[in-house]
Design an enzyme around this catalytic site. Structure first.
Site, PDB file in Angstrom:
ATOM      1  N   GLY A   1       0.786  -1.221   0.000  1.00 37.02           N
ATOM      2  CA  GLY A   1       0.000   0.000   0.000  1.00 37.02           C
ATOM      3  C   GLY A   1       0.818   1.271   0.000  1.00 37.02           C
ATOM      4  N   CYS A   2       2.128   1.155   0.006  1.00 40.04           N
ATOM      5  CA  CYS A   2       2.991   2.327  -0.017  1.00 40.04           C
ATOM      6  C   CYS A   2       3.394   2.640  -1.455  1.00 40.04           C
ATOM      7  CB  CYS A   2       4.258   2.090   0.806  1.00 40.04           C
ATOM      8  SG  CYS A   2       3.973   2.096   2.571  1.00 40.04           S
ATOM      9  N   GLN A   3       3.460   3.901  -1.755  1.00 42.14           N
ATOM     10  CA  GLN A   3       3.904   4.351  -3.082  1.00 42.14           C
ATOM     11  C   GLN A   3       5.370   3.985  -3.281  1.00 42.14           C
ATOM     12  OE1 GLN A   3       3.191   8.509  -3.673  1.00 42.14           O
ATOM     13  NE2 GLN A   3       4.604   8.659  -5.382  1.00 42.14           N
ATOM     14  N   SER A   4       6.162   4.178  -2.238  1.00 35.53           N
ATOM     15  CA  SER A   4       7.577   3.804  -2.291  1.00 35.53           C
ATOM     16  C   SER A   4       7.745   2.475  -1.548  1.00 35.53           C
ATOM     17  CB  SER A   4       8.427   4.895  -1.658  1.00 35.53           C
ATOM     18  OG  SER A   4       7.917   5.235  -0.396  1.00 35.53           O
TER      19      SER A   4
END
Length: 140
Positions: free
Chosen positions: A50-53
């Site tokens: 769920g993290c962009q990075s």
């Protein structure tokens, strides 16, 4: 220091900065101080969904306290992770489970993040609390 005392300290540090560009600079500076984690902890199991990075969080029990190590490939996210570590690291599992992370809204962090970064923040907190729940269950 208690979790709330640490949160109050963070709020004070960020309150001293009026401009969000200065606050981002502080986050980046905090992230630069984050120690890299061992390659053995950079696994799909420790990667936060769920993290962009990319963010990895590993936890283990040490003398009845949860010890976290974490890393990200993005500077601002590294800063956010360093704040979470500062609040949660080396605490008893139940303290982490019960913690109300009010510093996030008080410093305006979530409202100044992109929606994907905001989702990532929620995912990081959720994973750190899940580790604590698991460790609390093991010591019960």
């Amino acid at each position: 220091m208690t979790i709330n005392e640490i949160q109050d300290e963070i709020i004070e540090e960020f309150s001293a900065l009026d401009d969000w560009m200065d606050r981002y600079a502080l986050l980046i500076e905090l992230g630069e101080g984050l120690e890299p984690i061992a390659e053995e902890y950079k696994t799909p199991r420790t990667l936060i969904e769920g993290c962009q990075s990319r963010v990895w969080i590993h936890a283990e029990m040490r003398d009845g306290h949860v010890h976290y190590v974490a890393e990200s490939d993005a500077l601002i996210v590294k800063g956010i992770v360093s704040l979470l570590l500062r609040v949660f690291n080396d605490r008893k599992p139940q303290e982490i489970v019960d913690a109300d992370l009010y510093f996030i809204s008080r410093i305006g962090l979530q409202e100044h993040l992109s929606p994907t970064r905001s989702n990532g923040l929620v995912a990081m907190i959720k994973q750190m609390k899940l580790y604590a729940v698991a460790f609390a269950g093991m010591s019960a």
